[in-house]
Design an enzyme around this catalytic site. Structure first.
Site, PDB file in Angstrom:
ATOM      1  N   ASP A 289       0.867  -1.176   0.000  1.00 14.66           N
ATOM      2  CA  ASP A 289       0.000   0.000   0.000  1.00 14.66           C
ATOM      3  C   ASP A 289       0.910   1.235   0.000  1.00 14.66           C
ATOM      4  O   ASP A 289       2.123   1.140   0.228  1.00 14.66           O
ATOM      5  CB  ASP A 289      -0.952  -0.009   1.203  1.00 14.66           C
ATOM      6  CG  ASP A 289      -2.149   0.923   0.978  1.00 14.66           C
ATOM      7  OD1 ASP A 289      -2.127   1.712   0.009  1.00 14.66           O
ATOM      8  OD2 ASP A 289      -3.114   0.870   1.768  1.00 14.66           O
TER       9      ASP A 289
HETATM   10  C1  NOJ Z   1      -3.822   4.034   0.123  1.00 17.41           C
HETATM   11  C2  NOJ Z   1      -5.042   3.205   0.371  1.00 17.41           C
HETATM   12  O1  NOJ Z   1      -4.942   2.563   1.628  1.00 17.41           O
HETATM   13  C3  NOJ Z   1      -5.301   2.160  -0.697  1.00 17.41           C
HETATM   14  O2  NOJ Z   1      -6.547   1.592  -0.449  1.00 17.41           O
HETATM   15  C4  NOJ Z   1      -5.214   2.765  -2.062  1.00 17.41           C
HETATM   16  O3  NOJ Z   1      -5.491   1.795  -3.032  1.00 17.41           O
HETATM   17  C5  NOJ Z   1      -3.829   3.349  -2.251  1.00 17.41           C
HETATM   18  N1  NOJ Z   1      -3.607   4.395  -1.241  1.00 17.41           N
HETATM   19  C6  NOJ Z   1      -3.616   3.943  -3.646  1.00 17.41           C
HETATM   20  O4  NOJ Z   1      -4.317   5.108  -3.785  1.00 17.41           O
END
Ligand code: NOJ
Length: 732
Positions: A289
């Site tokens: 993430d």
């Molecule tokens: C952080 C988020 O937790 C995740 O769900 C998301 O897909 C990513 N950022 C990319 O934007």
């Protein structure tokens, strides 16, 4: 690092004649994918390999957490981009650079958060689950995939499968509620919707199951916090949706920000490698993430970036989202012998495999069609309205307050949500635009044109203390036959980093309702939120309440249709509404406990306000007795449970039957009951239909222990439907 790169280049130059002789089999579209990968890996330098494992972001999106410090120039060798532009030509230009300016012409995979639609915004996933309509959910994902693909997207970071446990955690909006089976079933629908029959087709995009694993247990519902998850809960609650998504063919997985009882999800060899890859056989790749590789330092398990890269990579994270840790540190880790070259090859193989499956080597470019043909197509908007309508839940309807009587010629339409076109889209609205959204006000005007006069007053804002709008709201109410109040949450009150210490609406909104109650008029609350709300006070004031959730582009028509009666509500809660915030955690599948009838909070009722599964209709249903084809079942046998449901009202409706199983005595204590199957069917007025559930002992009666070993114990079980509970026995 520089030394390694230089020696790689030198090695390549010296061996150039040799490489020239190797036929570029990876370019042969008829060769088997694994052979194409073998060939490509043999040609790639370490630097090229490591670049494949890197993801950069291009452009800005609405999520304030995702602002990168500098916009780097896109390198042609980059593995992936988060592509936030909607311009397919722009994507094609970037792709052309990768295809033509990089040595080997490896296409870039462009990802984006297509969570509940792209430009056509569907209801938030939590709402979608309340529709219990897997076909509609699948179709909505196909529409999202088509719109996204036509804008240059190959890959979505969806579905989110974090089983909800605490409504203070704003990300409950992004998942399918509190039940593992429901999450698993909608995971399959979403994966099939995004990925279609084959990823190589046009209009399909790769899915990404997230956030692996246990993120929704972030302590106290505070986002990004520690989560203390036992192995038993991992196997029983959090893993099943992911396993189902993998079996459905999900191309990728995202590792979470959270800890899993001390070992961060993005450095967890057990979950990422032993379970996901070795046990479930996932052959795609895992992306971290945003920042979760670097975050290993903040979590206290890595002393510096290099160590964070080492830990994440060795645990099984193949692609590094925006941190640049892999690109900066993996080459030296290889040189030092800490990371084997074979592991690098395996990781790159997984990434290339998905690129080959997507057909990117053969068809790296997307079609460029005019915006009017790309987005918001008529049939897609109809689908968005239908899904919004089916996901709305009629929570309360005293004295048949709804649908509104046709004799009502004056309606007071009050509240901060009425004319909103932003918050109604919810968080992660993709590329949704407020100008495309049909507001509740627009929907109501269309619905009641020529039938009733609408008297609007905002009444109050979402929060704050300004009561000066109350007088106009009361005036509108006094001249009307019924008062309809649209209350709710702003979109950034839920979603990522959208934690709230209370799930009650701000006091000002409750005060407005209390003031309007004094008019004595029928009072209807229409609630838009990204989580269950604390309704203990509002429930007493309202004659009827509908949870609209954040219904997206076509929410206005759907909500207006429910008020007028054009639409018969059929949503049922996929998440429990507690009495108060202090009652959290409360979910229907809690484990059995020592004194079930004791130990509850003294100041509130024992049960939540609205349990999982609650949802009313404008018609009535009567359930006949549950019939079992046999009251004993052997391990190798199956039995059929049936229930006949009659529509005893005067209009057609869609009824979802939820089938639960309870296992009262086992070697470990089991949840009080568990959902095992559900089915939604239309029943015309006066007609009846039979719902069937085939009980498969291994699938429906067994349980996993804390090591992931499945057990099937003989003894008594119950099948539960509605308010019925029927016993049967499992024999050898
Ligand atoms: C952080 C988020 O937790 C995740 O769900 C998301 O897909 C990513 N950022 C990319 O934007």
């Amino acid at each position: 690092m520089q030394k390694v790169v230089t020696s790689c280049i030198l090695f390549f130059l010296l061996n150039a004649p040799l490489f020239a002789q190797i036929s570029p089999r990876y370019k042969d579209k008829n060769a088997p994918v694994e052979e194409r990968i073998d060939n490509l890996l043999a040609l790639m330098t370490l630097e090229e390999k490591v670049l494949q494992m890197n993801q950069w972001a291009y452009g800005h999106n609405a999520n304030p957490n995702n602002i990168e410090s500098i916009m780097r120039e896109v390198r042609p060798e980059i593995g992936s981009l988060i592509f936030r532009s909607t311009n397919p030509e722009y994507r094609n230009q970037i792709q052309k650079k990768a295809m033509e300016e990089s040595r080997l012409g490896i296409p870039i995979i462009c990802g984006f958060d297509v969570i509940h639609g792209y430009r056509t915004v569907f209801p938030i996933p939590l709402a979608q689950a309340c529709s219990w309509n897997t076909d509609l959910v699948k179709q909505s994902c196909s529409v999202a995939a088509k719109e996204a693909w036509l804008s240059g997207i190959d890959w979505t970071f969806s579905p989110m499968l974090d089983v909800a446990r605490d409504a203070r955690w704003g990300r409950v909006a992004e998942g399918y509620g509190e039940d593992p089976y429901a999450n698993a079933t909608f995971a399959i629908a979403a994966v099939h919707g995004y990925q279609g029959d084959t990823l190589a087709n046009k209009y399909t995009i790769a899915a990404c199951l997230k956030h692996y694993l246990g993120y929704s247990l972030s302590e106290g519902g505070r986002d990004y916090h520690y989560s203390d998850v036992s192995n038993q809960t991992l196997w029983e609650t959090f893993m099943p949706p992911f396993e189902a998504g993998i079996k459905a063919g999900a191309a990728t997985v995202m590792s979470g920000f959270n800890d899993i009882a001390g070992v961060p999800a993005s450095a967890n060899h057990f979950t990422l490698t032993e379970v996901l890859k070795n046990r479930w056989g996932h052959d795609g790749f895992v992306v971290s993430d945003w920042g979760s590789v670097k975050n290993l330092i903040d979590q206290g398990v890595a002393k510096d970036l290099k160590e964070s890269g080492l830990k994440a990579f060795m645990a099984g994270v193949e692609m590094d989202m925006v941190d640049n840790v892999y690109v900066d540190h993996l080459p030296s880790l290889v040189a030092e012998g800490k990371v084997p070259m074979s592991s690098i090859d395996e990781a790159v193989r997984r990434i290339l495999r998905i690129k080959f499956r997507l057909g990117l080597f053969e068809n790296p470019y997307v079609d460029v069609v005019a915006e009017e043909k790309r987005y918001l197509q008529k049939e897609d908007l109809q689908l968005a309205e239908q899904l919004a309508a089916e996901s709305m839940v009629l929570l309360k309807n005293e004295k048949e307050t709804l649908p509104l009587k046709s004799s009502f010629k004056n309606l007071a339409i009050i509240g901060p949500m009425v004319k909103d076109s932003v918050h109604i889209m919810g968080s992660w609205e993709g590329q949704g635009r407020p100008q495309d959204v049909e507001t509740l006000w627009a929907g109501l005007n269309k619905e009641f044109k020529g039938k009733a006069k609408l008297h609007y007053a905002q009444g109050c804002d979402y929060d704050g203390e300004d009561t000066t709008g109350f007088a106009a709201a009361l005036a509108a109410a006094y001249q009307s036959d019924a008062v309809i109040v649209f209350l709710g949450e702003k979109r950034n009150w839920s979603g990522e980093n959208g934690s709230r210490s209370t799930i009650a609406l701000p006091h000002i909104q409750e005060q407005l309702v209390a003031a309007l109650r004094k008019t004595g008029k029928p009072l209807i609350l229409m609630l838009s939120s990204g989580r269950p709300l604390e309704l203990i006070r509002l429930n007493k004031l309202a004659d009827a309440m509908v949870e609209l959730w954040q219904p997206g582009t076509c929410g206005g028509s759907a909500a207006a249709g429910i008020l007028s009666g054009r639409i018969n509500p059929s949503g049922k809660l996929a998440i429990t509404f507690p009495q108060t915030t202090g009652q959290i955690p409360i979910y229907y599948n809690m484990r059995q406990s020592a004194r079930p009838y004791s130990g509850h909070y003294q100041d509130i009722p024992r049960d939540p306000l609205y349990w999982f599964g609650h949802g009313l209709s404008y018609t009535t249903y009567s359930y006949g007795p549950v019939h079992l084809s046999s009251t004993t079942i052997s391990k190798a046998q199956r039995i059929i449970a049936e229930v006949e449901v009659t529509n005893t009202g005067t209009r057609a409706g869609k009824e979802t039957v939820l089938w639960f199983i309870a296992d009262p005595v086992a070697n470990i204590s089991r949840p009080m009951k568990e959902l095992k199957f559900f089915e939604k069917k239309t029943i015309n007025a006066g007609e009846k239909t039979i719902y069937r559930f085939e009980i498969d002992p291994i699938r429906d009666l067994s349980y996993v222990d804390s090591n992931g070993t499945r057990h099937l114990e003989t003894g008594d079980y119950f099948v539960l439907v509605n308010d019925q509970k029927v016993k049967f026995e499992l024999i050898e």
